[in-house]
Design an enzyme around this catalytic site. Structure first.
Site, PDB file in Angstrom:
ATOM      1  N   ASP A   1     -11.716 -13.347   3.956  1.00  0.00           N
ATOM      2  CA  ASP A   1     -12.764 -12.393   3.546  1.00  0.00           C
ATOM      3  C   ASP A   1     -14.047 -13.066   3.049  1.00  0.00           C
ATOM      4  O   ASP A   1     -14.790 -12.475   2.265  1.00  0.00           O
ATOM      5  CB  ASP A   1     -12.252 -11.442   2.442  1.00  0.00           C
TER       6      ASP A   1
ATOM      7  N   ASN B   1     -14.166  -9.253  11.378  1.00  0.00           N
ATOM      8  CA  ASN B   1     -13.079  -8.538  10.707  1.00  0.00           C
ATOM      9  C   ASN B   1     -13.679  -7.353   9.967  1.00  0.00           C
ATOM     10  O   ASN B   1     -14.849  -7.400   9.576  1.00  0.00           O
ATOM     11  CB  ASN B   1     -12.380  -9.461   9.700  1.00  0.00           C
TER      12      ASN B   1
ATOM     13  N   HIS C   1     -13.166  -4.926   6.589  1.00  0.00           N
ATOM     14  CA  HIS C   1     -12.466  -4.886   5.299  1.00  0.00           C
ATOM     15  C   HIS C   1     -12.859  -3.588   4.588  1.00  0.00           C
ATOM     16  O   HIS C   1     -14.034  -3.230   4.550  1.00  0.00           O
ATOM     17  CB  HIS C   1     -12.874  -6.109   4.458  1.00  0.00           C
TER      18      HIS C   1
HETATM   19  C1  GRF Z   1      -8.418  -0.752   7.875  1.00  0.00           C
HETATM   20  O1  GRF Z   1      -8.578  -0.137   6.631  1.00  0.00           O
HETATM   21  C2  GRF Z   1      -9.124  -2.093   7.902  1.00  0.00           C
HETATM   22  O2  GRF Z   1     -10.246  -2.135   7.085  1.00  0.00           O
HETATM   23  C3  GRF Z   1      -8.076  -3.030   7.376  1.00  0.00           C
HETATM   24  O3  GRF Z   1      -6.859  -2.531   7.893  1.00  0.00           O
HETATM   25  C4  GRF Z   1      -6.965  -1.128   8.144  1.00  0.00           C
HETATM   26  C5  GRF Z   1      -6.562  -0.923   9.578  1.00  0.00           C
HETATM   27  O4  GRF Z   1      -6.411   0.411   9.920  1.00  0.00           O
HETATM   28  N1  GRF Z   1      -8.388  -4.389   7.723  1.00  0.00           N
HETATM   29  P1  GRF Z   1      -6.215   0.820  11.428  1.00  0.00           P
HETATM   30  O5  GRF Z   1      -4.984   0.085  11.961  1.00  0.00           O
HETATM   31  O6  GRF Z   1      -7.454   0.454  12.183  1.00  0.00           O
HETATM   32  O7  GRF Z   1      -5.985   2.308  11.406  1.00  0.00           O
END
Ligand code: GRF
Length: 200
Positions: A154, A111, A113
């Site tokens: 997380d 994932n 974050h």
């Molecule tokens: C990103 O900031 C990621 O870290 C979080 O959700 C957002 C997704 O953005 N988990 P995108 O859809 O990839 O533009």
């Protein structure tokens, strides 16, 4: 140890800008991987559109389509098996991944974050809330983290992390944009690291 191209499923709920960055890097750097499936809880979003335009199979699946959460989880595991998925990349997926899916992909699910975990993580810490909290705490730097997914939000082992400066006149929005740009380079690097680990 894997010798074939790793088959990847990305899970998204929104724009999918990380998905697009991953797709481009896999193609340009010729990583031994292929994104073959896009899973979303939304039938229409930027990520699903991008997948359809690029010949990637999409799977719209939500809990509401099933009579129980267990059935939903089983269907998700089945979908992943059917497409012979090796690695799952969560990229802005706004739902909890069922434990059965996590258990079926030990050390094979990542994932991203938008902060330096373990700071600014956990329930409620998503999207603009993360960047607002970083500014309120008076941090001078933030960043992005790619981590393995386990049953706790997380909390999985960190695979790769990169810092981003917080500037004095930042708003949550300007900070979010700077962090997102960092994410677009970090996630492909983390994937490359995972692929190397799996081949050694
Ligand atoms: C990103 O900031 C990621 O870290 C979080 O959700 C957002 C997704 O953005 N988990 P995108 O859809 O990839 O533009």
């Amino acid at each position: 140890m894997t010798s074939h191209n790793s088959r990847i499923a990305v899970f998204c709920s929104g724009n999918g800008s990380n998905f697009k960055a991953l797709f481009e890097v896999i193609r340009n750097k010729q990583l031994p991987a292929e994104i073959v499936l896009c899973i979303s809880n939304r039938s229409q979003c930027g990520a699903m559109e991008f997948a359809q335009q690029n010949g990637i199979t999409t799977l719209h699946i939500t809990e509401k389509q099933f009579s129980s959460f267990d059935e939903f989880a089983c269907a998700m595991v089945e979908g992943l098996k059917k497409h012979q998925i090796d690695i799952i990349l969560l990229a802005g997926y706004m739902r909890k991944v069922p434990d059965a899916v996590v258990a079926a992909f030990p050390d094979r699910m990542l994932n991203i974050h938008p902060a330096l975990l373990p700071k600014f993580g956990g329930e409620g810490m998503y999207g603009i809330h993360v960047h607002t909290a970083v500014l309120e705490a008076g941090e001078t730097e933030t960043g992005a983290t790619v981590h393995f997914v386990n049953e706790e939000y997380d909390k999985g082992e960190i695979l790769l992390q990169r810092t981003v400066p917080v500037l004095p006149d930042d708003t949550p929005e300007t900070l979010a944009a700077r962090v997102l740009e960092c994410e677009h380079r970090l996630y492909p690097d983390a994937l490359e690291k995972l692929l190397t680990l799996r081949r050694s």
